[in-house]
Design a protein around this motif. Structure first.
Motif, PDB file in Angstrom:
ATOM      1  N   CYS A 137      -7.258  -2.947   2.346  1.00 26.76           N
ATOM      2  CA  CYS A 137      -7.556  -1.510   2.375  1.00 26.76           C
ATOM      3  C   CYS A 137      -8.641  -1.161   1.372  1.00 26.76           C
ATOM      4  O   CYS A 137      -8.674  -1.707   0.266  1.00 26.76           O
ATOM      5  CB  CYS A 137      -6.296  -0.708   2.056  1.00 26.76           C
ATOM      6  N   HIS A 172       2.088   5.254   7.035  1.00 24.62           N
ATOM      7  CA  HIS A 172       1.467   5.082   8.347  1.00 24.62           C
ATOM      8  C   HIS A 172       1.903   3.752   8.974  1.00 24.62           C
ATOM      9  O   HIS A 172       2.194   3.681  10.171  1.00 24.62           O
ATOM     10  CB  HIS A 172      -0.053   5.138   8.207  1.00 24.62           C
ATOM     11  N   GLU A 229       0.822  -1.208   0.000  1.00 21.98           N
ATOM     12  CA  GLU A 229       0.000   0.000   0.000  1.00 21.98           C
ATOM     13  C   GLU A 229       0.860   1.265   0.000  1.00 21.98           C
ATOM     14  O   GLU A 229       0.478   2.289   0.554  1.00 21.98           O
ATOM     15  CB  GLU A 229      -0.928  -0.001   1.217  1.00 21.98           C
ATOM     16  N   MET A 244     -10.608   5.766   1.586  1.00 16.07           N
ATOM     17  CA  MET A 244      -9.536   6.595   2.134  1.00 16.07           C
ATOM     18  C   MET A 244      -9.371   7.857   1.306  1.00 16.07           C
ATOM     19  O   MET A 244      -9.202   8.958   1.843  1.00 16.07           O
ATOM     20  CB  MET A 244      -8.225   5.809   2.159  1.00 16.07           C
ATOM     21  N   TRP A 296     -10.832   2.661  11.924  1.00 14.73           N
ATOM     22  CA  TRP A 296     -10.755   2.512  10.472  1.00 14.73           C
ATOM     23  C   TRP A 296     -11.715   1.450   9.933  1.00 14.73           C
ATOM     24  O   TRP A 296     -12.183   1.563   8.808  1.00 14.73           O
ATOM     25  CB  TRP A 296      -9.339   2.142  10.049  1.00 14.73           C
ATOM     26  N   THR A 316      -1.120   4.079  -1.632  1.00 14.61           N
ATOM     27  CA  THR A 316      -2.511   4.283  -1.208  1.00 14.61           C
ATOM     28  C   THR A 316      -2.608   5.511  -0.317  1.00 14.61           C
ATOM     29  O   THR A 316      -1.921   5.601   0.699  1.00 14.61           O
ATOM     30  CB  THR A 316      -3.033   3.049  -0.457  1.00 14.61           C
ATOM     31  N   PHE A 372     -12.160   2.349   6.139  1.00 12.10           N
ATOM     32  CA  PHE A 372     -10.844   2.384   5.499  1.00 12.10           C
ATOM     33  C   PHE A 372     -10.253   0.989   5.296  1.00 12.10           C
ATOM     34  O   PHE A 372      -9.548   0.750   4.316  1.00 12.10           O
ATOM     35  CB  PHE A 372      -9.855   3.212   6.338  1.00 12.10           C
ATOM     36  N   LEU A 417      -4.092   8.087   2.317  1.00 10.83           N
ATOM     37  CA  LEU A 417      -4.864   8.040   3.560  1.00 10.83           C
ATOM     38  C   LEU A 417      -4.877   9.444   4.154  1.00 10.83           C
ATOM     39  O   LEU A 417      -3.846  10.126   4.122  1.00 10.83           O
ATOM     40  CB  LEU A 417      -4.194   7.064   4.542  1.00 10.83           C
ATOM     41  N   THR A 460       0.454   8.474   2.965  1.00 11.46           N
ATOM     42  CA  THR A 460       0.197   7.177   2.351  1.00 11.46           C
ATOM     43  C   THR A 460       0.017   6.135   3.446  1.00 11.46           C
ATOM     44  O   THR A 460       0.594   6.249   4.536  1.00 11.46           O
ATOM     45  CB  THR A 460       1.342   6.751   1.418  1.00 11.46           C
ATOM     46  N   PHE A 461      -0.799   5.129   3.146  1.00 13.06           N
ATOM     47  CA  PHE A 461      -1.040   4.077   4.129  1.00 13.06           C
ATOM     48  C   PHE A 461       0.264   3.356   4.467  1.00 13.06           C
ATOM     49  O   PHE A 461       0.502   2.990   5.621  1.00 13.06           O
ATOM     50  CB  PHE A 461      -2.070   3.080   3.577  1.00 13.06           C
TER      51      PHE A 461
END
Length: 360
Positions: free
Chosen positions: A254, A71, A49, A259, A162, A52, A169, A54, A67-68
């Protein structure tokens, strides 16, 4: 007769202190192995991810897009510090009490250095009084365990939020959730909730051990038999929590669109517009004011900054040109933070590579 001689020069006091250290040393190694397994799972998810988007939050309010994968790497760093704390604890603990006997040592011609070496310790405890009465290692371990559980609790909280219908999410595997007894539509994130709850139990054991030791005079006192239950329970709980998280993370999926839509709310690229103006030579406080007025207009019209036309943006400041839209998109925002520790996908992949190298 040989068996009768085994107790020569020894006491329950130094033997138990030695045994607990031997046991905890092995348990720390097992805990660190689970931390590593969890970290590898996080790296795989982060890699999957890396692009991705977020919404990043402060005060649980939309702040800036991230970005995921970025995180997940924040979680990785928490665990990296936890691993280091357990290493520090094991290093300080690895001194052998054996030979201290009841409290004053023994009159027999023993070789404490040799005994410590045979048992894998770095050396004997330096003072016999301290050797039999010290439980700092148990308290330090419980402190490291409490910080670990605090991290797991924070992770649990985010997964719970989430996976809710309001956020949507992520999806947790059914293996780590349960249904409601009366509401057929429910999918409850039981594992994260249970782990979040376990944190209070481990914190309590830390306070219990501190209270146990706070008024004890030297040397050994019978109070110390109360150190086992909190220590054993702490080990059991953190090993279980780490194991279930390491098993759960690879099965997280995800919802990238949810998101993305959330990141479009709350004017996540407002700071990017301010930074853009600063690069055009506008003082930051003036840029801050310009963006505030633009956001107010967007709120009034129910749109995002990227939805404003160039002429509408230039009405706030003539330094704005066509290239502004490169910075007002979510992708442009995350890509712009292309430095070590930043959320740009390129940096996320570099951080993953570094982390894998460190764990190898």
């Amino acid at each position: 007769d040989a068996g009768k001689k085994l107790h020569t020069g020894r006491s329950r006091n130094d033997q138990v202190a030695t045994d607990v250290r031997l046991w905890l040393r092995d348990e720390i190694a097992a805990i660190q192995a689970e931390i590593r397994r969890f970290q590898l799972a996080l790296l795989e998810l982060a890699e999957r991810e890396a692009e991705t988007i977020l919404p990043g939050f402060t005060h649980l309010q939309t702040a800036q897009p991230v970005t995921f994968g970025h995180h997940m790497l924040a979680w990785f760093e928490m665990l990296q510090r936890d691993h280091g704390r357990f290493s520090d604890c094991a290093r300080r603990m690895n001194q052998c009490p054996l030979g201290a006997a009841a409290l004053a040592g023994t009159t027999y011609p023993i070789d404490r250095e040799y005994s410590a070496e045979l048992l894998g310790f770095d050396g004997p405890c330096a003072n016999s009084l301290d050797a039999v009465s010290d439980r700092d290692f148990a308290i330090e371990f419980s402190a490291a365990a409490s910080i670990l559980m605090m991290h797991l609790s924070r992770m649990s909280e985010e997964l719970i939020i989430w996976s809710s219908a309001q956020f949507g999410f992520v999806n947790l595997s059914d293996s780590f959730c349960t249904g409601s007894s009366i509401m057929p539509q429910k999918k409850n994130p039981d594992v994260p909730e249970l782990v979040r709850g376990k944190s209070g139990r481990v914190f309590g054991h830390l306070m219990g051990l501190l209270t146990l030791m706070k008024s004890q005079p030297l040397a050994y006192n019978k109070d110390n038999q109360e150190d086992k239950e909190p220590l054993f329970d702490t080990v059991d709980n953190i090993k279980g929590c780490l194991k279930v998280f390491a098993d759960m993370v690879p099965e997280i999926t995800c919802n990238a669109e949810a998101m993305r839509q959330a990141a479009l709310k709350g004017f996540a690229t407002a700071t990017d517009l301010a930074d853009y103006l600063v690069r055009k030579g506008i003082p930051f406080r003036d840029a801050h004011e310009v963006v505030g007025k633009a956001v107010a207009l967007c709120v009034e019209r129910g749109i995002d900054l990227a939805d404003l036309s160039l002429n509408e943006l230039r009405a706030f400041n003539e330094a704005i040109t066509e290239d502004v839209f490169e910075y007002l998109t979510l992708e442009g925002s995350v890509a712009a933070r292309n430095h070590t520790g930043g959320t740009a996908p390129e940096q996320v992949r570099k951080a993953i590579a570094r982390a894998k190298g460190a764990l190898a």
